[in-house]
Design a protein around this motif. Structure first.
Motif, mmCIF file in Angstrom:
data_model
loop_
_atom_site.group_PDB
_atom_site.id
_atom_site.type_symbol
_atom_site.label_atom_id
_atom_site.label_comp_id
_atom_site.label_asym_id
_atom_site.label_seq_id
_atom_site.Cartn_x
_atom_site.Cartn_y
_atom_site.Cartn_z
ATOM 1 N N LEU A 1 0.846 -1.188 0.000
ATOM 2 C CA LEU A 1 0.000 0.000 0.000
ATOM 3 C C LEU A 1 0.884 1.242 0.000
ATOM 4 C CD1 LEU A 1 -2.759 1.427 0.341
ATOM 5 C CD2 LEU A 1 -2.463 1.131 2.815
ATOM 6 N N GLN B 1 0.849 5.718 -0.933
ATOM 7 C CA GLN B 1 0.051 6.894 -1.276
ATOM 8 C C GLN B 1 0.367 7.356 -2.695
ATOM 9 O OE1 GLN B 1 0.823 9.841 1.797
ATOM 10 N NE2 GLN B 1 -1.024 9.209 2.904
ATOM 11 N N ARG C 1 -0.463 -6.378 -15.413
ATOM 12 C CA ARG C 1 -1.293 -6.057 -14.258
ATOM 13 C C ARG C 1 -2.755 -6.250 -14.600
ATOM 14 N NH1 ARG C 1 -0.409 0.542 -13.910
ATOM 15 N NH2 ARG C 1 -1.649 1.095 -15.764
ATOM 16 N N ALA D 1 -6.395 -4.931 -12.917
ATOM 17 C CA ALA D 1 -7.166 -4.174 -11.943
ATOM 18 C C ALA D 1 -8.533 -4.844 -11.749
ATOM 19 C CB ALA D 1 -7.341 -2.742 -12.411
ATOM 20 N N PRO E 1 -3.634 6.352 -8.263
ATOM 21 C CA PRO E 1 -4.651 5.379 -7.840
ATOM 22 C C PRO E 1 -5.013 4.391 -8.946
ATOM 23 C CG PRO E 1 -5.205 7.537 -7.007
ATOM 24 C CD PRO E 1 -4.019 7.726 -7.905
ATOM 25 N N GLU E 2 -4.963 4.830 -10.198
ATOM 26 C CA GLU E 2 -5.297 3.933 -11.304
ATOM 27 C C GLU E 2 -4.233 2.878 -11.566
ATOM 28 O OE1 GLU E 2 -5.321 7.303 -11.331
ATOM 29 O OE2 GLU E 2 -4.635 8.076 -13.297
ATOM 30 N N THR F 1 -3.428 0.888 -9.212
ATOM 31 C CA THR F 1 -3.826 -0.185 -8.302
ATOM 32 C C THR F 1 -4.213 -1.424 -9.095
ATOM 33 O OG1 THR F 1 -4.583 1.318 -6.569
ATOM 34 C CG2 THR F 1 -5.549 -0.892 -6.600
ATOM 35 N N LEU G 1 0.157 -7.679 -5.027
ATOM 36 C CA LEU G 1 -0.858 -6.631 -5.046
ATOM 37 C C LEU G 1 -0.250 -5.259 -4.761
ATOM 38 C CD1 LEU G 1 -3.877 -5.942 -5.278
ATOM 39 C CD2 LEU G 1 -4.047 -6.341 -2.801
ATOM 40 N N VAL G 2 -0.583 -4.318 -5.620
ATOM 41 C CA VAL G 2 -0.192 -2.923 -5.434
ATOM 42 C C VAL G 2 -1.461 -2.096 -5.259
ATOM 43 C CG1 VAL G 2 0.839 -0.893 -6.517
ATOM 44 C CG2 VAL G 2 1.934 -3.137 -6.753
ATOM 45 N N THR G 3 -1.521 -1.378 -4.155
ATOM 46 C CA THR G 3 -2.668 -0.521 -3.877
ATOM 47 C C THR G 3 -2.177 0.906 -3.674
ATOM 48 O OG1 THR G 3 -3.826 -2.347 -2.789
ATOM 49 C CG2 THR G 3 -4.671 -0.125 -2.407
ATOM 50 N N VAL G 4 -2.704 1.821 -4.475
ATOM 51 C CA VAL G 4 -2.307 3.219 -4.397
ATOM 52 C C VAL G 4 -3.490 4.022 -3.884
ATOM 53 C CG1 VAL G 4 -1.352 5.181 -5.622
ATOM 54 C CG2 VAL G 4 -0.770 2.859 -6.355
ATOM 55 N N SER G 5 -3.309 4.650 -2.742
ATOM 56 C CA SER G 5 -4.397 5.432 -2.139
ATOM 57 C C SER G 5 -4.296 6.887 -2.580
ATOM 58 C CB SER G 5 -4.341 5.330 -0.628
ATOM 59 O OG SER G 5 -3.145 5.884 -0.145
#
Length: 119
Positions: free
Chosen positions: A11, A13, A38, A40, A87-88, A90, A114-118
């Motif tokens: 995770l 930012q 990737r 999504a 965020p896109e 993710t 998993l890559v999560t961009v907040s």
């Protein structure tokens, strides 16, 4: 049997960076092209970047200038440096190995990281 094991997801930012790694088993890593894909949620898997045995690279338009693919043949590892994350970006990121055919096709996949961009 070739195994591809991804690591480095997490995770982060928006605007941050991550480096993914993919460790490959097998003695012929150096002569194979490798890639990162990737997927999504709710979308199809898409190609992110590729690198050939001669270190030629290619990128999806959406990541050009932000992502960089590299490889260390001594470690049988391919990397994806991801900067200025959005965020896109993710998604579940997969490592892939290409065969030596023409046209070259993916013959092995990793299980993904998993890559999560907040925002």
């Amino acid at each position: 049997q070739v195994q591809l094991v991804e690591s480095g997801g997490g995770l982060v930012q928006a605007g941050g960076s991550l480096r993914l790694a993919c460790a490959a088993s097998g003695s012929i890593f150096s002569i194979k092209a490798m890639g990162w894909y990737r997927q999504a949620p709710g979308k199809q898997r898409e190609l992110v970047a590729t690198i050939t045995s001669l270190l030629s690279t290619a990128y999806a338009d959406s990541v050009k200038g932000r992502f960089s693919i590299s490889r260390d043949n001594a470690k049988n590892t391919v990397y994806l440096q991801m900067n200025s994350l959005k965020p896109e970006d993710t998604a579940l990121y997969y490592c892939a190995r290409y065969n030596s055919g023409y046209p070259s096709q993916v013959d092995y996949w990793g299980k993904g990281t998993l890559v999560t961009v907040s925002s």
